[in-house]
Design an enzyme around this catalytic site. Structure first.
Site, PDB file in Angstrom:
ATOM      1  N   LYS A  24      -9.802  -9.260  -5.166  1.00 53.90           N
ATOM      2  CA  LYS A  24     -10.559  -8.346  -4.287  1.00 53.90           C
ATOM      3  C   LYS A  24     -11.545  -7.519  -5.098  1.00 53.90           C
ATOM      4  O   LYS A  24     -12.731  -7.436  -4.763  1.00 53.90           O
ATOM      5  CB  LYS A  24      -9.604  -7.414  -3.548  1.00 53.90           C
ATOM      6  CG  LYS A  24     -10.265  -6.155  -3.011  1.00 53.90           C
ATOM      7  CD  LYS A  24      -9.224  -5.138  -2.574  1.00 53.90           C
ATOM      8  CE  LYS A  24      -9.778  -3.787  -2.277  1.00 53.90           C
ATOM      9  NZ  LYS A  24      -9.976  -2.906  -3.441  1.00 53.90           N
ATOM     10  N   ASN A  25     -11.065  -6.892  -6.175  1.00 50.42           N
ATOM     11  CA  ASN A  25     -11.947  -5.960  -6.879  1.00 50.42           C
ATOM     12  C   ASN A  25     -13.047  -6.668  -7.664  1.00 50.42           C
ATOM     13  O   ASN A  25     -14.069  -6.050  -7.986  1.00 50.42           O
ATOM     14  CB  ASN A  25     -11.130  -5.000  -7.749  1.00 50.42           C
ATOM     15  CG  ASN A  25     -10.430  -3.948  -6.897  1.00 50.42           C
ATOM     16  OD1 ASN A  25     -10.771  -3.783  -5.727  1.00 50.42           O
ATOM     17  ND2 ASN A  25      -9.463  -3.260  -7.469  1.00 50.42           N
ATOM     18  N   CYS A 118     -10.375   4.076   0.215  1.00 46.92           N
ATOM     19  CA  CYS A 118      -9.075   4.759   0.220  1.00 46.92           C
ATOM     20  C   CYS A 118      -9.223   6.170  -0.323  1.00 46.92           C
ATOM     21  O   CYS A 118      -9.906   6.387  -1.330  1.00 46.92           O
ATOM     22  CB  CYS A 118      -8.084   4.019  -0.679  1.00 46.92           C
ATOM     23  SG  CYS A 118      -7.522   2.458  -0.010  1.00 46.92           S
ATOM     24  N   ARG A 123     -12.767  11.366  -5.828  1.00 44.42           N
ATOM     25  CA  ARG A 123     -13.285  10.171  -6.512  1.00 44.42           C
ATOM     26  C   ARG A 123     -14.794  10.353  -6.733  1.00 44.42           C
ATOM     27  O   ARG A 123     -15.618   9.751  -6.034  1.00 44.42           O
ATOM     28  CB  ARG A 123     -13.010   8.906  -5.693  1.00 44.42           C
ATOM     29  CG  ARG A 123     -11.533   8.630  -5.535  1.00 44.42           C
ATOM     30  CD  ARG A 123     -11.245   7.396  -4.707  1.00 44.42           C
ATOM     31  NE  ARG A 123     -11.428   6.162  -5.440  1.00 44.42           N
ATOM     32  CZ  ARG A 123     -11.278   4.953  -4.905  1.00 44.42           C
ATOM     33  NH1 ARG A 123     -10.964   4.820  -3.629  1.00 44.42           N
ATOM     34  NH2 ARG A 123     -11.466   3.865  -5.634  1.00 44.42           N
ATOM     35  N   ASP A 306      -3.143   0.722  -9.503  1.00 46.29           N
ATOM     36  CA  ASP A 306      -2.995   0.007  -8.219  1.00 46.29           C
ATOM     37  C   ASP A 306      -1.590  -0.572  -8.047  1.00 46.29           C
ATOM     38  O   ASP A 306      -1.222  -0.966  -6.941  1.00 46.29           O
ATOM     39  CB  ASP A 306      -4.011  -1.133  -8.111  1.00 46.29           C
ATOM     40  CG  ASP A 306      -5.439  -0.621  -8.132  1.00 46.29           C
ATOM     41  OD1 ASP A 306      -5.637   0.573  -7.848  1.00 46.29           O
ATOM     42  OD2 ASP A 306      -6.343  -1.415  -8.438  1.00 46.29           O
ATOM     43  N   ARG A 398      -7.430  -4.815   4.188  1.00 45.42           N
ATOM     44  CA  ARG A 398      -8.630  -4.644   3.345  1.00 45.42           C
ATOM     45  C   ARG A 398      -8.485  -5.405   2.039  1.00 45.42           C
ATOM     46  O   ARG A 398      -9.491  -5.777   1.422  1.00 45.42           O
ATOM     47  CB  ARG A 398      -8.841  -3.151   3.012  1.00 45.42           C
ATOM     48  CG  ARG A 398      -9.422  -2.350   4.143  1.00 45.42           C
ATOM     49  CD  ARG A 398      -9.888  -1.004   3.631  1.00 45.42           C
ATOM     50  NE  ARG A 398     -10.598  -1.181   2.380  1.00 45.42           N
ATOM     51  CZ  ARG A 398     -10.574  -0.327   1.376  1.00 45.42           C
ATOM     52  NH1 ARG A 398      -9.898   0.774   1.456  1.00 45.42           N
ATOM     53  NH2 ARG A 398     -11.260  -0.580   0.272  1.00 45.42           N
TER      54      ARG A 398
END
Ligand code: EPU
Length: 415
Positions: A24-25, A118, A123, A306, A398
């Protein structure tokens, strides 16, 4: 959002094999990077997750043609128009801010709404913006929009005060067409950065050093199309490995790069989890008495923030007192409250969680407050007696490709 819930009837032992999807990232950086190309880019092993849908919507806003074929995505940016990105999809994920670096690099100007994603505590994106400014851009923020413009982008030396994944990626993309050489010092070293650099280099970029703390980018005039296969998702893999340690008889997690998971595998070994580590798989055996551990999250190759949330669910089953310190996101502990509702004995404070185990977990209604909190609750639900209903499951979709189907294939009772 919506009222989608995942319902898990716990207590089933998991067996079988689960194939891990593309990262995903990495995907969420690779997709915006395609706007740097003047020709078609095909990306393969794209996960079926809602973040990809949101980024595809944003590409379409830019008049980029996107075609999904099974696990391939074909992106044709030949008719691209650089318009203001104000579609609601921008707020669905944080990674929409990668269009800043990509569009600034290509057009020397970009206007984009503040991105979402999220909530893990504050952030900030100051390092991204400082990087753009060092390259010669002017950054303005007004009424929820960033406007970043440059007459010309010029290569320079950039030192990141923190090895930020997002800032490293955004600066790499913005610097592809900058005049001369850009050096990013104290760059993040995550595997997803190597993957992006490898795709950009296939497109014709001149990037060296990705995966180390010093990356150099020599500016080029043009980038073309390419074919790129995404690396496996180390966080999805880690989640299923932890899940198997919690609930498996024997589960093989395949299509992974075990080296990307070293800090997790060593920690699980310390806890007493039995595993066979193959070239591209890990097989986990259940039924072990688990020991408590101390964990500290750090930038890669340290223990991934994570994975601390999924690991917390497993630590509720370990004998003794475990402690997790999250140095990346000291407020990333909302999952602890939800796990407590299920019977876990957890205290949170000072950027840490303290877990006393083992405690039996009881199914109840809990909320996925963010993506990895959701993953933690799925593991807890599989461990728990009775039925667990996880509300706001959209967070989970997601980032976890076909999670219900994958869980069912391992024998879980999920709907
Ligand atoms: N930070 C700053 N200023 C900046 C940028 C970051 O202070 O300009 C701070 C952050 O506040 C945080 C730390 O630096 O404390 C790390 O942030 P980083 O920029 O490295 O993280 P990110 O790029 O926002 C990515 C992943 C996250 C993952 C982190 C850390 C993507 C899209 N997101 O976020 O993934 O937790 O790196 O590894 O790649 C997830 O997948 O669930 C997720 C949140």
């Amino acid at each position: 959002m919506n009222n989608d819930s995942i319902i898990i009837r716990g207590g089933k032992k998991l067996n079988g094999e689960v194939r891990i999807s593309g990262s995903k990232n990495a995907t969420v950086a690779l997709i915006p990077a395609t706007v740097l190309a003047t020709n078609v880019v095909t990306i393969c092993d794209v996960p079926e997750i809602s973040d990809v849908d949101a980024l595809s919507t944003l590409l379409e806003e830019l008049n980029v043609k996107v075609t999904r074929r099974q696990d391939h995505i074909v992106i044709d940016p030949t008719e691209i128009r650089n318009v203001t990105l104000d579609h609601e999809a921008v707020s669905k994920l944080r990674a929409s801010y990668y269009f800043m670096g990509a569009l600034l690099g290509r057009y020397k100007q970009v206007k984009i709404k503040m991105s979402g994603g999220c909530y893990l505590g504050p952030r900030p994106i100051d390092l991204h913006l400082k990087g753009f400014e060092s390259l010669g851009a002017k950054v303005d923020y007004d009424d929820g929009y960033y406007m970043i413009t440059a007459e010309e982008l010029k290569g320079t030396n950039i030192y990141l005060d923190f090895a930020s994944v997002g800032a490293t990626i955004n600066i790499m993309m913005a610097a592809c067409f900058a005049k001369g050489r850009t050096t990013i010092e104290n760059a993040a070293k995550e595997p997803e950065i190597i993957d992006l650099s490898s795709m950009l280099n296939k497109m014709g970029a001149q990037i060296r050093g990705a995966g180390t703390n010093e990356i150099t980018i020599d500016g080029v005039d043009k980038l073309g199309g390419c074919f790129h296969e995404i690396i496996p998702d180390r966080i999805e893999a880690g989640t299923y490995i932890i899940m198997a340690a919690a609930c498996a008889e024997k589960v093989k997690i395949s299509n992974i790069i075990p080296q990307h998971l070293e800090s997790l595998l060593l920690k699980l070994d310390e806890m007493g989890v039995r595993m066979d580590i193959g070239i591209d798989s890990v097989t986990v055996y259940g039924g072990n008495e688990l020991q408590s551990v101390e964990v500290k999250t750090l930038p890669y190759p340290g223990f991934a923030t994570d994975l601390q949330q999924p690991l917390t669910a497993l630590l509720t089953q370990a004998v003794g007192f475990s402690r997790i310190k999250d140095t990346i996101y000291p407020e990333r502990f909302k999952h602890c409250h939800e796990l407590s509702l299920m019977g876990a004995d957890i205290e949170v404070g000072g950027g840490s969680s303290s877990i006393t185990g083992p405690t039996p977990l009881e199914g109840c209604t809990v909320t996925a407050t963010d993506l990895r909190c959701g993953a933690s609750l799925v593991i807890a639900g599989l461990l728990a007696n009775g039925t667990t209903t996880i509300k706001d499951a959209y967070h989970i979709y997601r980032g976890y490709d076909n999670i219900k189907e994958k869980l069912r294939s391992l024998g879980a009772d999920v709907e």
